[in-house]
Design a protein around this motif. Structure first.
Motif, PDB file in Angstrom:
ATOM      1  N   TRP A  82      10.703   2.761   7.592  1.00 17.56           N
ATOM      2  CA  TRP A  82       9.306   2.294   7.352  1.00 17.56           C
ATOM      3  C   TRP A  82       9.075   1.125   8.266  1.00 17.56           C
ATOM      4  O   TRP A  82       9.846   0.295   8.047  1.00 17.56           O
ATOM      5  CB  TRP A  82       8.866   2.050   5.911  1.00 17.56           C
TER       6      TRP A  82
ATOM      7  N   TRP B  73      -3.389  -1.964   5.267  1.00 19.14           N
ATOM      8  CA  TRP B  73      -4.027  -1.480   3.824  1.00 19.14           C
ATOM      9  C   TRP B  73      -5.420  -1.112   4.186  1.00 19.14           C
ATOM     10  O   TRP B  73      -5.995  -1.604   5.383  1.00 19.14           O
ATOM     11  CB  TRP B  73      -3.750  -2.390   2.906  1.00 19.14           C
TER      12      TRP B  73
ATOM     13  N   ASP C 186       1.751  -5.449   5.918  1.00 15.88           N
ATOM     14  CA  ASP C 186       2.826  -5.544   5.265  1.00 15.88           C
ATOM     15  C   ASP C 186       3.988  -4.985   6.455  1.00 15.88           C
ATOM     16  O   ASP C 186       3.587  -3.948   7.072  1.00 15.88           O
ATOM     17  CB  ASP C 186       3.122  -5.139   4.098  1.00 15.88           C
TER      18      ASP C 186
ATOM     19  N   ASN D 105       8.237  -4.312   7.630  1.00 17.44           N
ATOM     20  CA  ASN D 105       9.645  -4.335   7.414  1.00 17.44           C
ATOM     21  C   ASN D 105      10.168  -5.608   7.918  1.00 17.44           C
ATOM     22  O   ASN D 105      10.016  -5.785   9.007  1.00 17.44           O
ATOM     23  CB  ASN D 105      10.142  -3.213   8.180  1.00 17.44           C
ATOM     24  N   SER D 106      10.950  -6.417   7.109  1.00 14.73           N
ATOM     25  CA  SER D 106      11.232  -7.617   7.271  1.00 14.73           C
ATOM     26  C   SER D 106      12.305  -7.665   8.492  1.00 14.73           C
ATOM     27  O   SER D 106      12.459  -8.806   9.218  1.00 14.73           O
ATOM     28  CB  SER D 106      12.083  -8.440   6.064  1.00 14.73           C
TER      29      SER D 106
ATOM     30  N   VAL E  31       0.524   5.375   0.657  1.00 14.51           N
ATOM     31  CA  VAL E  31       1.821   4.973   0.453  1.00 14.51           C
ATOM     32  C   VAL E  31       2.822   6.096   0.023  1.00 14.51           C
ATOM     33  O   VAL E  31       3.789   6.104  -0.369  1.00 14.51           O
ATOM     34  CB  VAL E  31       1.978   3.989  -0.502  1.00 14.51           C
TER      35      VAL E  31
END
Lengths: 114, 106
Positions: free
Chosen positions: A47, A52, A58, A60-61, A99
């Protein structure tokens, strides 16, 4: 019916920026989230990030510093931009709804090579 | 954003055999989804909210949870079930996938 379709260049040079578009139909981006995901050849799913229904994002770090996801609700399109591409970014790139990932696009293969 | 451990990595089952694939989540009480992917195609949502089947998925498939272990079970293996299965932790970011289980026909 619900459909998602990815489009973009099949070949990107190392260090360049990847731009992909996900065009959706059969649902509204103002009430549904859309994620970008990728799958390197022969490997598992990753991912990448989500936009949203309220337009927030948001990521993925692991790739957050290189990635941007945006949208144009009037055109039912979601965009991915990722910079500083390397060979390990070679993958099939997918967009998927919600999601749950209840609907997936067919994917677009992106090869990073000079 | 770690990959969820899945076991086994690969397995082979005969028609009629019972199959169980397990995924280990970071916490209990979360919703787990499962996706089926056949070679050269996009993944398909196969189980959602841990135990619910989308329309069109055969009822020989089921999903369950015990603590932080989540399972996909095929009651009686059929040839069309040969595929790779991925678990997916839902529903807030990061949306993490399992490492995948390749199920082959014996």
């Amino acid at each position: 019916q619900v459909q998602l379709k990815e489009s973009g260049p099949g070949l990107v040079q190392p260090s360049q920026t990847l731009s992909l578009t996900c065009t959706v139909s059969g649902f509204s981006l103002t009430t549904n989230s859309v994620s970008w995901l990728r799958q390197p050849p022969g490997k598992g799913l990753e991912w990448m990030g989500v936009i949203w229904s309220n337009g927030g994002t948001d990521y993925n770090s692991a790739i957050k510093s290189r990635l941007s996801i945006s949208r144009d609700t009037s055109k039912s399109q979601v965009f991915l931009k990722m910079n500083s591409l390397q060979t390990e970014d070679t993958a099939m790139y997918f967009c998927a709804r919600r999601v749950l990932f209840d609907y997936w696009g067919q994917g677009v293969l992106v090869t990073v090579s000079s | 954003d770690n990959v969820l451990p899945q076991s086994p990595t690969t397995m082979a089952a005969s028609p009629g055999e019972k199959v169980t694939i397990t995924c280990h989540a970071s916490s209990s009480g979360i919703y787990m989804n499962w996706h089926q992917q056949k070679s050269g195609t996009s993944p398909k949502l196969w189980i959602y909210d841990t135990s619910k089947l989308p329309s069109g998925v055969p009822d020989r498939f089921s999903g369950s949870a015990s603590g932080t272990s989540y399972s996909l079970t095929i009651n009686t293996m059929e040839t069309e079930d040969a595929a790779t299965y991925y678990c997916q932790q839902c529903c807030s970011a990061p949306l993490t996938f399992g490492s995948g289980t390749k199920l082959e026909l014996k």
